[in-house]
Enzyme design. Structure first.
Site, PDB file in Angstrom:
ATOM      1  N   ASP A  39       4.793  18.919 -21.929  1.00 14.37           N
ATOM      2  CA  ASP A  39       6.000  19.577 -22.440  1.00 14.37           C
ATOM      3  C   ASP A  39       5.602  20.825 -23.220  1.00 14.37           C
ATOM      4  OD1 ASP A  39       9.085  18.307 -22.774  1.00 14.37           O
ATOM      5  OD2 ASP A  39       8.614  19.996 -24.103  1.00 14.37           O
ATOM      6  N   ASP A  65       3.233  25.101 -21.145  1.00 13.33           N
ATOM      7  CA  ASP A  65       4.358  25.994 -20.854  1.00 13.33           C
ATOM      8  C   ASP A  65       4.343  26.227 -19.348  1.00 13.33           C
ATOM      9  OD1 ASP A  65       6.139  28.020 -20.424  1.00 13.33           O
ATOM     10  OD2 ASP A  65       5.465  29.275 -22.095  1.00 13.33           O
ATOM     11  N   VAL A  66       5.339  25.702 -18.653  1.00 15.75           N
ATOM     12  CA  VAL A  66       5.314  25.781 -17.186  1.00 15.75           C
ATOM     13  C   VAL A  66       5.469  27.209 -16.661  1.00 15.75           C
ATOM     14  CG1 VAL A  66       6.049  23.409 -16.691  1.00 15.75           C
ATOM     15  CG2 VAL A  66       7.781  25.190 -17.008  1.00 15.75           C
ATOM     16  N   TYR A 157      22.223  29.037 -14.166  1.00 15.12           N
ATOM     17  CA  TYR A 157      21.619  27.706 -14.025  1.00 15.12           C
ATOM     18  C   TYR A 157      21.821  27.214 -12.593  1.00 15.12           C
ATOM     19  CZ  TYR A 157      20.944  22.659 -14.853  1.00 15.12           C
ATOM     20  OH  TYR A 157      20.518  21.345 -14.803  1.00 15.12           O
ATOM     21  N   LYS A 161      19.128  26.287  -9.653  1.00 14.57           N
ATOM     22  CA  LYS A 161      19.037  24.947  -9.044  1.00 14.57           C
ATOM     23  C   LYS A 161      19.331  24.987  -7.540  1.00 14.57           C
ATOM     24  CE  LYS A 161      17.899  22.493 -12.716  1.00 14.57           C
ATOM     25  NZ  LYS A 161      16.696  21.665 -12.794  1.00 14.57           N
TER      26      LYS A 161
HETATM   27  N1  LIG Z   1      20.991  16.269 -18.545  1.00 11.22           N
HETATM   28  C1  LIG Z   1      21.664  16.363 -17.414  1.00 11.22           C
HETATM   29  O1  LIG Z   1      22.822  15.942 -17.299  1.00 11.22           O
HETATM   30  C2  LIG Z   1      21.018  16.995 -16.211  1.00 11.22           C
HETATM   31  C3  LIG Z   1      21.732  16.992 -15.016  1.00 11.22           C
HETATM   32  C4  LIG Z   1      21.138  17.538 -13.889  1.00 11.22           C
HETATM   33  C5  LIG Z   1      19.873  18.058 -13.953  1.00 11.22           C
HETATM   34  N2  LIG Z   1      19.199  18.048 -15.131  1.00 11.22           N
HETATM   35  C6  LIG Z   1      17.837  18.612 -15.131  1.00 11.22           C
HETATM   36  O2  LIG Z   1      16.946  17.647 -15.646  1.00 11.22           O
HETATM   37  C7  LIG Z   1      15.818  18.294 -16.230  1.00 11.22           C
HETATM   38  C8  LIG Z   1      15.550  17.720 -17.602  1.00 11.22           C
HETATM   39  O3  LIG Z   1      16.641  17.999 -18.436  1.00 11.22           O
HETATM   40  P1  LIG Z   1      17.068  17.097 -19.685  1.00 11.22           P
HETATM   41  O4  LIG Z   1      18.517  16.861 -19.547  1.00 11.22           O
HETATM   42  O5  LIG Z   1      16.135  15.966 -19.843  1.00 11.22           O
HETATM   43  O6  LIG Z   1      16.909  18.153 -20.855  1.00 11.22           O
HETATM   44  P2  LIG Z   1      15.985  18.124 -22.161  1.00 11.22           P
HETATM   45  O7  LIG Z   1      16.286  19.383 -22.881  1.00 11.22           O
HETATM   46  O8  LIG Z   1      16.175  16.839 -22.886  1.00 11.22           O
HETATM   47  O9  LIG Z   1      14.512  18.152 -21.560  1.00 11.22           O
HETATM   48  C9  LIG Z   1      13.942  19.314 -21.011  1.00 11.22           C
HETATM   49  C10 LIG Z   1      12.511  19.377 -21.478  1.00 11.22           C
HETATM   50  O10 LIG Z   1      11.890  20.501 -20.840  1.00 11.22           O
HETATM   51  C11 LIG Z   1      11.044  21.118 -21.794  1.00 11.22           C
HETATM   52  N3  LIG Z   1      10.794  22.511 -21.443  1.00 11.22           N
HETATM   53  C12 LIG Z   1      11.651  23.562 -21.536  1.00 11.22           C
HETATM   54  N4  LIG Z   1      11.029  24.694 -21.193  1.00 11.22           N
HETATM   55  C13 LIG Z   1       9.750  24.359 -20.872  1.00 11.22           C
HETATM   56  C14 LIG Z   1       8.608  25.085 -20.462  1.00 11.22           C
HETATM   57  N5  LIG Z   1       8.642  26.427 -20.323  1.00 11.22           N
HETATM   58  N6  LIG Z   1       7.454  24.414 -20.224  1.00 11.22           N
HETATM   59  C15 LIG Z   1       7.405  23.062 -20.369  1.00 11.22           C
HETATM   60  N7  LIG Z   1       8.439  22.326 -20.782  1.00 11.22           N
HETATM   61  C16 LIG Z   1       9.610  22.959 -21.023  1.00 11.22           C
HETATM   62  C17 LIG Z   1      11.793  20.998 -23.118  1.00 11.22           C
HETATM   63  O11 LIG Z   1      10.929  21.147 -24.227  1.00 11.22           O
HETATM   64  C18 LIG Z   1      12.405  19.596 -22.994  1.00 11.22           C
HETATM   65  O12 LIG Z   1      11.592  18.605 -23.577  1.00 11.22           O
HETATM   66  C19 LIG Z   1      16.142  19.790 -16.225  1.00 11.22           C
HETATM   67  O13 LIG Z   1      15.485  20.396 -15.136  1.00 11.22           O
HETATM   68  C20 LIG Z   1      17.646  19.818 -16.010  1.00 11.22           C
HETATM   69  O14 LIG Z   1      18.059  20.993 -15.383  1.00 11.22           O
HETATM   70  C21 LIG Z   1      19.742  17.543 -16.255  1.00 11.22           C
END
Ligand SMILES: NC(=O)c1ccc[n+]([C@@H]2O[C@H](COP(=O)([O-])OP(=O)(O)OC[C@H]3O[C@@H](n4cnc5c(N)ncnc54)[C@H](O)[C@@H]3O)[C@@H](O)[C@H]2O)c1
Length: 265
Positions: A39, A65-66, A157, A161
């Protein structure tokens, strides 16, 4: 033997300090895999690895950092040196900015594409470089319902996606000839911190713009889900585990909805 036992397997999960990534990490570690919790935020990556280790499971925290290709390449090299391989890559790191299209800026657009799309390409390429010679490996990209449907409220966004859907299919085709499966999961709604650092999560922002209370909006959304509940990180993890198992050996280039029936396309 057909099995969901991941003992001896090595799983790299980006965004593993977040809600969905954390749930996926729980599931893979419980299935016996050694999980690298990567992360951007060292503390959340470490907290997740600590939690798993306390449960007697195999986990190691990584600050990553991705969007930094050199960091990804160095991490992949280090894991392969330590464990000899990476069996699974789960691309879950992501960000979201919720605001009407006419208020979005070029910088926001670029930032979202950088984190949600281009970084996945970099992670896949780095990991495939070591999966291909072994002719073995699985990649799962976390897509979204927004991979299939646009929205005024999160246009960039959604664009990222949609792009990730195309990337998943394309990398899946390139990897198939090397016996490697690449799939996506489209989560419905998981209550997480997504978007909060970018100015507020989706429901918060909808509340701000509509003037309706957050709780009411949450409840209305929940009622629109046929199975009447939001998804959990583990719900997404179970599907990722299946896609990485022998049971899904003939599934590639697909995107699977895990949304309680909310979407059917
Ligand atoms: N929460 C939802 O309802 C939902 C729905 C569909 C898709 N998603 C997708 O699921 C994935 C996870 O989302 P989430 O809901 O767990 O959100 P979240 O914010 O809880 O988790 C995202 C994580 O990614 C990390 N991150 C951000 N930028 C980064 C980088 N440059 N390098 C490394 N890590 C990084 C953040 O620190 C965080 O811990 C995302 O790709 C999101 O688009 C989420």
């Amino acid at each position: 033997m057909i099995t969901l036992d991941m003992t001896g397997k090595v799983t790299l999960i980006t965004g593993a300090g977040g809600g969905i990534g954390g749930g996926i990490a729980n599931v893979f570690a419980q299935a016996g895999a050694k999980v690298y919790t990567a992360d951007l935020e060292r503390e959340v990556a470490q907290a997740k690895a600590d939690q798993l280790q306390k449960e007697g499971l195999l986990a190691e925290a990584v600050e990553l950092d991705v969007t930094r290709k050199a960091q990804i390449d160095a991490l992949v090299e280090r894991i392969v040196k330590t464990d000899g391989k990476i069996d699974h890559l789960i691309n879950c790191a992501g960000i979201m900015i919720s605001k009407p299209y006419m208020e979005t800026t070029d910088d926001e657009f670029r930032q979202i594409l950088e984190v949600n799309l281009i970084s996945v390409h970099n992670c896949c390429q780095a990991v495939l470089t070591q999966m291909i010679p072994r002719r073995e490996g699985k990649i799962v990209n976390i897509l979204s319902a927004s991979s299939r449907m646009g929205s005024d409220f999160y246009s960039h966004y959604s664009s990222s996606k949609f792009g990730l859907m195309g990337l998943t299919q394309s990398i899946g085709l390139a990897a198939a000839r090397h016996n490697i499966n690449v799939n996506g999961i489209c989560p419905g709604i998981v209550v997480t911190q997504l978007g909060e650092k970018q100015g507020g999560g989706l429901v918060q922002q909808m509340a701000r713009y509509s003037g309706k209370p957050e709780e009411l909006l949450q409840e209305n959304i929940r009622k629109s889900i046929p199975l009447r509940r939001f998804q959990s990180g583990e719900d997404i993890g179970y599907t990722a585990l299946f896609l990485c198992s022998d049971l899904a050996a003939n599934i590639t280039c697909q995107a699977i909805n895990v949304c309680g029936g909310m979407r059917m396309n």
